[in-house]
Write an enzyme that holds these catalytic residues in place. Structure first.
Site, short mmCIF file in Angstrom:
data_model
loop_
_atom_site.label_atom_id
_atom_site.label_comp_id
_atom_site.label_asym_id
_atom_site.label_seq_id
_atom_site.Cartn_x
_atom_site.Cartn_y
_atom_site.Cartn_z
N SER A 89 0.80 -1.23 0.00
CA SER A 89 0.00 0.00 0.00
C SER A 89 0.83 1.28 0.00
O SER A 89 0.31 2.35 -0.27
CB SER A 89 -0.94 0.01 1.22
OG SER A 89 -0.20 0.12 2.42
N LYS A 109 1.08 4.65 6.89
CA LYS A 109 0.54 5.47 5.81
C LYS A 109 1.22 6.85 5.85
O LYS A 109 1.95 7.16 6.77
CB LYS A 109 -0.98 5.67 5.96
CG LYS A 109 -1.81 4.39 6.07
CD LYS A 109 -1.86 3.60 4.77
CE LYS A 109 -2.68 2.31 4.93
NZ LYS A 109 -2.56 1.44 3.75
#
Length: 298
Positions: free
Chosen positions: A77, A147
């Site tokens: 991701s 993230k």
């Protein structure tokens, strides 16, 4: 005469003979004392080894708790910034001094509201559990995510169409987005959004925009997709493993521009100044003829 010689010699230096004798006696006595002292036995290496291991474990645990911790990247991701299998070192010290995440930082945070529910987890063996607990290797039991911070408290973050991503109305140039991805995704499950980040929260997105279940896709949870700052473990500062992937993780230049939202008070003041000046000019223009007329009449 000859017989007196030795006697004379003895009387000429009686102290020397006595001193020599005494010195000899003292020397031998000293040697005797030294020999009689108990010698210190050196501690066996194998007896010291557990102590050394204990100290090392305590230091490792303190480092993990307060300074730096290693984390493993479990997915794609964050490509291409991070690859699956990378090990990153996370700075845990600065949050202890009240530092909060800033835009552009790559952060590790605890699962805020079941984001990892249903994801497979590896069962660690006993050695992995111990090493993970003391921070010598990533913990397999902790449910953490990584993230990039896009919005902080007070920011309005927006995606329309394929992008660009906007923060407080300003478009971001995002060179870190995975090649072939668009900054925003066109879908009905969260790709299109406009949110304002509340106090104590951050908005996060993965660099692999088309392969990241980030804040966009959890807007229905209790935090509305936001991550509480209290759940942030720290900032990832370096890719430490494998050696061929070693690199730092700086804040991209795109976040150097002034992205801050203007405070309502400042906006109100900025709007009030022109109004006050216009009103003042109008009053002066209205009063000027009266003053002139009065002066002429006088």
């Amino acid at each position: 005469m000859n017989s007196e010689g030795p006697a004379g010699s003895g009387s000429d230096s009686p102290d020397g003979d006595a001193t020599d004798g005494e010195n000899g006696a003292r020397t031998s006595a000293g040697d005797g004392d030294q020999d009689e002292r108990p010698r210190k036995k050196q501690r066996s290496f194998w007896k010291e080894l557990p102590i050394l291991i204990g100290i090392a474990l305590v230091l490792a645990l303190l480092i993990k708790t307060f300074l730096v911790q290693a984390f493993s990247i479990p997915s794609d991701s964050m490509q291409n910034t991070l690859q699956e299998g990378d090990r990153v070192l996370v700075d845990k010290l600065t949050p202890w001094f009240g530092s909060e995440p800033e835009r552009g930082e790559v952060v590790v945070f605890h699962d805020p509201a079941g984001w990892l529910d249903g994801e497979p987890t590896l069962e660690p063996n006993a050695v992995q559990r111990v090493l993970g607990w003391i921070g010598l290797m990533p913990s397999a039991e902790e449910k953490d995510l990584i993230k990039r911070v896009v919005g902080v408290a007070g920011d309005t973050v927006e995606c329309k169409g394929t992008g660009p991503l906007r923060v407080n109305g300003k478009a971001l140039n995002e060179p870190y987005v995975y090649p072939g991805n668009t900054p925003c995704t066109v879908d009905d499950t969260g790709g299109q959004f406009k949110v304002k980040v509340p106090e104590g929260k951050i908005w996060v997105m993965g660099d692999h925009r088309q392969n990241s279940l980030d804040s966009r896709y959890h807007q229905n949870d209790k935090n509305k997709g936001m991550v509480p700052v209290s759940q942030v473990v720290g900032r990832a500062i370096v890719v430490a493993w494998p050696p061929t992937r070693w690199s730092t993780l700086p804040v991209p230049d795109t976040f150097d521009q002034n992205l801050s939202a203007a405070a309502p008070g400042a906006l109100g003041l900025a709007g009030a100044v022109p109004l006050v000046l216009w009103r003042r000019r109008r009053l002066l223009a209205t009063e000027s003829p009266r003053v002139s007329g009065t002066g002429t009449a006088g």
